[in-house]
Design a protein around this motif. Structure first.
Motif, PDB file in Angstrom:
ATOM      1  N   LEU A 127      23.052   9.859   9.356  1.00  0.00           N
ATOM      2  CA  LEU A 127      22.962   9.193  10.664  1.00  0.00           C
ATOM      3  C   LEU A 127      23.611   7.810  10.610  1.00  0.00           C
ATOM      4  N   ALA A 128      23.569   7.187   9.441  1.00  0.00           N
ATOM      5  CA  ALA A 128      24.226   5.883   9.285  1.00  0.00           C
ATOM      6  C   ALA A 128      25.720   6.011   9.582  1.00  0.00           C
ATOM      7  N   GLN A 129      26.321   7.062   9.036  1.00  0.00           N
ATOM      8  CA  GLN A 129      27.763   7.274   9.246  1.00  0.00           C
ATOM      9  C   GLN A 129      28.040   7.597  10.723  1.00  0.00           C
ATOM     10  N   LEU A 130      27.161   8.399  11.317  1.00  0.00           N
ATOM     11  CA  LEU A 130      27.360   8.764  12.729  1.00  0.00           C
ATOM     12  C   LEU A 130      27.197   7.539  13.630  1.00  0.00           C
ATOM     13  N   PHE A 131      26.239   6.695  13.298  1.00  0.00           N
ATOM     14  CA  PHE A 131      26.054   5.492  14.105  1.00  0.00           C
ATOM     15  C   PHE A 131      27.273   4.577  13.983  1.00  0.00           C
ATOM     16  N   PHE A 132      27.827   4.512  12.786  1.00  0.00           N
ATOM     17  CA  PHE A 132      29.035   3.696  12.615  1.00  0.00           C
ATOM     18  C   PHE A 132      30.168   4.239  13.500  1.00  0.00           C
ATOM     19  N   CYS A 133      30.295   5.563  13.545  1.00  0.00           N
ATOM     20  CA  CYS A 133      31.312   6.176  14.416  1.00  0.00           C
ATOM     21  C   CYS A 133      31.052   5.819  15.877  1.00  0.00           C
ATOM     22  N   LEU A 134      29.785   5.816  16.249  1.00  0.00           N
ATOM     23  CA  LEU A 134      29.414   5.480  17.630  1.00  0.00           C
ATOM     24  C   LEU A 134      29.784   4.023  17.945  1.00  0.00           C
ATOM     25  N   ALA A 135      29.485   3.138  17.005  1.00  0.00           N
ATOM     26  CA  ALA A 135      29.799   1.709  17.211  1.00  0.00           C
ATOM     27  C   ALA A 135      31.307   1.502  17.313  1.00  0.00           C
ATOM     28  N   VAL A 136      32.053   2.200  16.448  1.00  0.00           N
ATOM     29  CA  VAL A 136      33.522   2.079  16.493  1.00  0.00           C
ATOM     30  C   VAL A 136      34.053   2.656  17.809  1.00  0.00           C
ATOM     31  N   SER A 137      33.493   3.781  18.236  1.00  0.00           N
ATOM     32  CA  SER A 137      33.936   4.393  19.493  1.00  0.00           C
ATOM     33  C   SER A 137      33.692   3.456  20.669  1.00  0.00           C
ATOM     34  N   LEU A 138      32.548   2.798  20.678  1.00  0.00           N
ATOM     35  CA  LEU A 138      32.256   1.849  21.772  1.00  0.00           C
ATOM     36  C   LEU A 138      33.268   0.707  21.777  1.00  0.00           C
ATOM     37  N   ALA A 139      33.642   0.270  20.567  1.00  0.00           N
ATOM     38  CA  ALA A 139      34.649  -0.801  20.478  1.00  0.00           C
ATOM     39  C   ALA A 139      35.994  -0.312  21.018  1.00  0.00           C
ATOM     40  N   VAL A 140      36.325   0.954  20.752  1.00  0.00           N
ATOM     41  CA  VAL A 140      37.585   1.513  21.270  1.00  0.00           C
ATOM     42  C   VAL A 140      37.532   1.599  22.791  1.00  0.00           C
ATOM     43  N   PHE A 141      36.422   2.112  23.309  1.00  0.00           N
ATOM     44  CA  PHE A 141      36.300   2.284  24.760  1.00  0.00           C
ATOM     45  C   PHE A 141      36.302   0.946  25.498  1.00  0.00           C
ATOM     46  N   ALA A 142      35.762  -0.084  24.833  1.00  0.00           N
ATOM     47  CA  ALA A 142      35.693  -1.404  25.466  1.00  0.00           C
ATOM     48  C   ALA A 142      37.026  -2.144  25.370  1.00  0.00           C
ATOM     49  N   GLY A 143      37.961  -1.625  24.595  1.00  0.00           N
ATOM     50  CA  GLY A 143      39.233  -2.325  24.380  1.00  0.00           C
ATOM     51  C   GLY A 143      40.227  -2.118  25.510  1.00  0.00           C
ATOM     52  N   PRO A 144      41.210  -3.001  25.580  1.00  0.00           N
ATOM     53  CA  PRO A 144      42.199  -2.914  26.662  1.00  0.00           C
ATOM     54  C   PRO A 144      43.096  -1.680  26.549  1.00  0.00           C
ATOM     55  N   ALA A 145      43.402  -1.239  25.342  1.00  0.00           N
ATOM     56  CA  ALA A 145      44.331  -0.116  25.180  1.00  0.00           C
ATOM     57  C   ALA A 145      43.776   1.153  25.818  1.00  0.00           C
ATOM     58  N   TRP A 146      42.467   1.349  25.680  1.00  0.00           N
ATOM     59  CA  TRP A 146      41.857   2.569  26.226  1.00  0.00           C
ATOM     60  C   TRP A 146      41.980   2.613  27.747  1.00  0.00           C
ATOM     61  N   ARG A 147      41.964   1.444  28.364  1.00  0.00           N
ATOM     62  CA  ARG A 147      41.999   1.395  29.824  1.00  0.00           C
ATOM     63  C   ARG A 147      43.412   1.571  30.376  1.00  0.00           C
ATOM     64  N   GLU A 148      44.398   1.372  29.520  1.00  0.00           N
ATOM     65  CA  GLU A 148      45.789   1.499  29.996  1.00  0.00           C
ATOM     66  C   GLU A 148      46.091   2.944  30.368  1.00  0.00           C
ATOM     67  N   GLU A 149      46.619   3.110  31.554  1.00  0.00           N
ATOM     68  CA  GLU A 149      47.045   4.442  31.979  1.00  0.00           C
ATOM     69  C   GLU A 149      48.429   4.722  31.396  1.00  0.00           C
ATOM     70  N   ALA A 150      48.576   5.874  30.817  1.00  0.00           N
ATOM     71  CA  ALA A 150      49.882   6.274  30.272  1.00  0.00           C
ATOM     72  C   ALA A 150      49.993   7.779  30.406  1.00  0.00           C
ATOM     73  N   PRO A 151      51.177   8.279  30.624  1.00  0.00           N
ATOM     74  CA  PRO A 151      51.340   9.726  30.742  1.00  0.00           C
ATOM     75  C   PRO A 151      50.930  10.406  29.441  1.00  0.00           C
ATOM     76  N   LYS A 152      50.282  11.543  29.595  1.00  0.00           N
ATOM     77  CA  LYS A 152      49.836  12.266  28.396  1.00  0.00           C
ATOM     78  C   LYS A 152      50.995  13.061  27.816  1.00  0.00           C
ATOM     79  N   ALA A 153      51.044  13.096  26.502  1.00  0.00           N
ATOM     80  CA  ALA A 153      52.068  13.898  25.832  1.00  0.00           C
ATOM     81  C   ALA A 153      51.677  15.375  25.918  1.00  0.00           C
ATOM     82  N   VAL A 154      52.684  16.204  25.996  1.00  0.00           N
ATOM     83  CA  VAL A 154      52.430  17.639  26.090  1.00  0.00           C
ATOM     84  C   VAL A 154      52.249  18.206  24.680  1.00  0.00           C
ATOM     85  N   ASP A 155      51.221  18.997  24.530  1.00  0.00           N
ATOM     86  CA  ASP A 155      50.966  19.632  23.240  1.00  0.00           C
ATOM     87  C   ASP A 155      50.925  21.142  23.439  1.00  0.00           C
ATOM     88  N   ALA A 156      52.025  21.797  23.096  1.00  0.00           N
ATOM     89  CA  ALA A 156      52.096  23.248  23.280  1.00  0.00           C
ATOM     90  C   ALA A 156      51.903  23.983  21.956  1.00  0.00           C
TER      91      ALA A 156
END
Lengths: 305, 264
Positions: A127-156
């Protein structure tokens, strides 16, 4: 409309993630020094908030102190998100993180009061490792890059990158559980070595796919490089930790080189898992899923991501 | 508040209460009540009691002892003016092994023996356990002391008795415990000072001894009969020998422990 980034909130989320990384290392110090039961009571330590920090009490009580700081940081982060974050799912994730950190504290208490029952100790380590992932994910979501709209790359390609990165993250999590089981003497080294081979293959495959097919996606490339680099370091640290374990088997007490190698291996394991989770998140943000319309990326439904 | 939230809160509260109410004693997987005894055998007749004596020889030179670093606790380090070494393998000057637990493993059948009233003593002195290996009978008290000016925790890790972990700050009252089930041997450790290790042998009878600075042992008061005598060493395991003693007879049983042969 995409809400403007909250720089202070982002920095605070980064601080919380960094403190959680230190907490991982502090927890590994406890296990490596066999200090888990150096303080027999919980939540107080020797009936007080500040026992004499001698011998292994330093590691066990120090771990509790760092955990308290992380608990406070997570509480503040969750409240801050509740008050200032416009995206409901991020607010909820903040509350989930708060719940997980409370549960993690209780698991830590149970390990002490019930004298390190292996399933609980392994659950605490995982759970320690999972919580660390959660904390890192929150930092990613709170960052400016995540909010930037950009066209999605196609993955076929097949399997789709999203699935591949997910599988890699899950394999890394399973590998960390095997590592915790080995550390707590609930399993041998062979499953952990087999897991190392599996995750090495999956990480190499995922990173190669990103670097070859999605070189124009900077977040993906950065995450994939970090993941591959961390895995390479982690494999070396793992070999070092195992050799150090063998080398200190005859010692009267845990040797410094054994403790250092093991703590580094555990902490780098957490960082490797977190980087694979971040890569997976970016795959969902910047790469289209099977059958998903690319234009959807700029529709109002996606504007609140 | 929705039902789901209520359930979630109740679960967390239950976990907290479970943790807070738990003691430092691990719930034993075995019941504490001693197992049903077979009918008691005849008492030992002192007039015919025999003796088994001997020594435990180490057959691999004199290994380099492992040095203990006590710098993690200044109070411990200050108690020793010279280097301190682990008691895991101590070879005496005469080539014998110290801290070997020698005991009657088989041959007493269903004889029963009274529990000694005197407690065995285990002291925490100089951040080491004294003695390093101690034997007791089932239910005999073990009086645990902290003679040091620093905090210890004492933590036996049995497999057949109840596990517990208790702190003993400087000046703490002696702690009195006992072990109701036979067990060879229970590791005891101090998690504050990871070099501190001791072993407690728990037997239903009084025929046990721990080798000292001359590596010898004596088992007195044995009823005549055929016995298996075992010598257990914490690193090398146990070796056994059979011996038959007649009335008032004294027999010598010497053990030789080599790192390869022991524990096979």
């Amino acid at each position: 409309m995409v809400a403007p980034p909250n720089t202070s909130l982002h920095r605070f989320a980064l601080l919380t993630a960094a403190a959680t990384f230190l907490l991982l290392a502090a927890g590994a110090l406890v296990t490596s020094n066999d200090a888990g039961l150096a303080v027999p009571d919980w939540p107080l330590s020797y009936g007080t908030w500040m026992p004499p920090m001698v011998g292994n009490i330093f590691y066990e009580h120090g771990h509790r102190m760092v955990a308290t700081v992380v608990g406070l940081l997570t509480t503040v982060l969750a409240l801050w998100l509740c008050l200032k974050e416009p995206r409901r799912w991020v607010r909820r994730l903040g509350l989930v993180a708060l719940g997980v950190v409370v549960l993690q504290g209780v698991l830590g208490g149970i390990t002490v009061l019930f004298l390190l029952p292996r399933p609980v100790s392994i659950a605490h380590a995982t759970l320690a490792q999972l919580f660390f992932c959660l904390a890192v994910s929150l930092a990613v979501f709170a960052g400016p890059a995540w909010r930037e709209e950009a066209p999605k790359a196609v993955d076929a390609s097949s399997p789709p990158l999203r699935r591949l990165s997910q599988a890699t993250a899950l394999a890394l999590l399973a590998q960390l559980i095997l590592g915790a089981a080995f550390r707590h003497s609930a399993a041998g080294i062979v499953p952990h070595l087999f897991g190392a081979a599996v995750v090495a293959f999956l990480v190499a495959w995922t990173a190669r796919r990103v670097l070859v097919q999605f070189a124009a996606q900077p977040e993906l490339v950065r995450s994939a490089r970090m993941l591959a680099g961390l895995l390479a370091a982690q494999l070396l640290l793992g070999a070092g930790a195992y050799l150090a374990r063998l080398g200190s088997a005859e010692s009267a007490q845990p040797e410094l080189f054994y403790v250092a190698a093991t703590v580094a291996h555990v902490a780098a394991g957490g960082a490797t898992l977190a980087s694979s989770v971040v890569l997976t998140l970016w795959c969902y943000r910047r790469v289209s899923g099977p059958g998903e319309s690319i234009a959807l990326a700029s529709t109002p439904q996606r504007a609140t991501i | 508040m929705t039902t789901r939230k209520l359930l979630g809160s109740a679960t967390i509260l239950a976990l907290v209460l479970l943790a807070a109410c738990g003691g430092a004693e691990k719930p034993a997987e075995v019941a504490e009540k001693p197992a049903a005894e077979a009918p008691a055998g005849p008492p030992v007749d002192p007039a015919t009691a025999a003796t088994v004596t001997g020594k435990v020889v180490y057959k691999d030179g004199k290994p380099q002892p492992n040095r203990i670093r006590m710098d993690a606790d200044a109070a411990c380090a200050a108690m020793h003016g010279t280097p301190v070494f682990s008691h895991e393998v101590v070879v005496n000057d005469n080539g014998t092994l110290r801290y070997v637990f020698v005991y009657v493993k088989e041959g007493l059948d269903n004889r029963t023996f009274p529990t000694p009233k005197e407690p065995a003593v285990l002291d925490q002195r100089g951040c080491l356990y004294t003695p390093h290996v101690v034997g007791v009978q089932t239910n005999q008290d073990v009086k645990i002391l902290n003679s040091d000016s620093t905090t210890h925790n004492i933590h036996p890790v049995p497999t057949n008795n109840r596990e517990w972990n208790t702190s003993m700050p400087p000046g703490a009252e002696p702690l009195v415990k006992n072990f109701p089930r036979e067990e060879l041997l229970i590791p005891v450790k101090c998690n504050v000072h990871p070099w501190m290790k001791s072993y407690i042998g728990v037997l239903k009878h009084p025929f046990f001894a721990v080798t000292g600075i001359d590596g010898t042992f004596t088992l007195k008061g044995l009823p005549p009969g055929e016995y298996t005598i075992a010598a257990w060493q914490e690193k090398f395991g146990a070796v056994e020998q059979k011996v038959t003693v007649g009335p008032k007879e004294t027999k010598t049983v010497d053990f030789t422990i080599t790192p390869k042969a022991a524990g096979d």
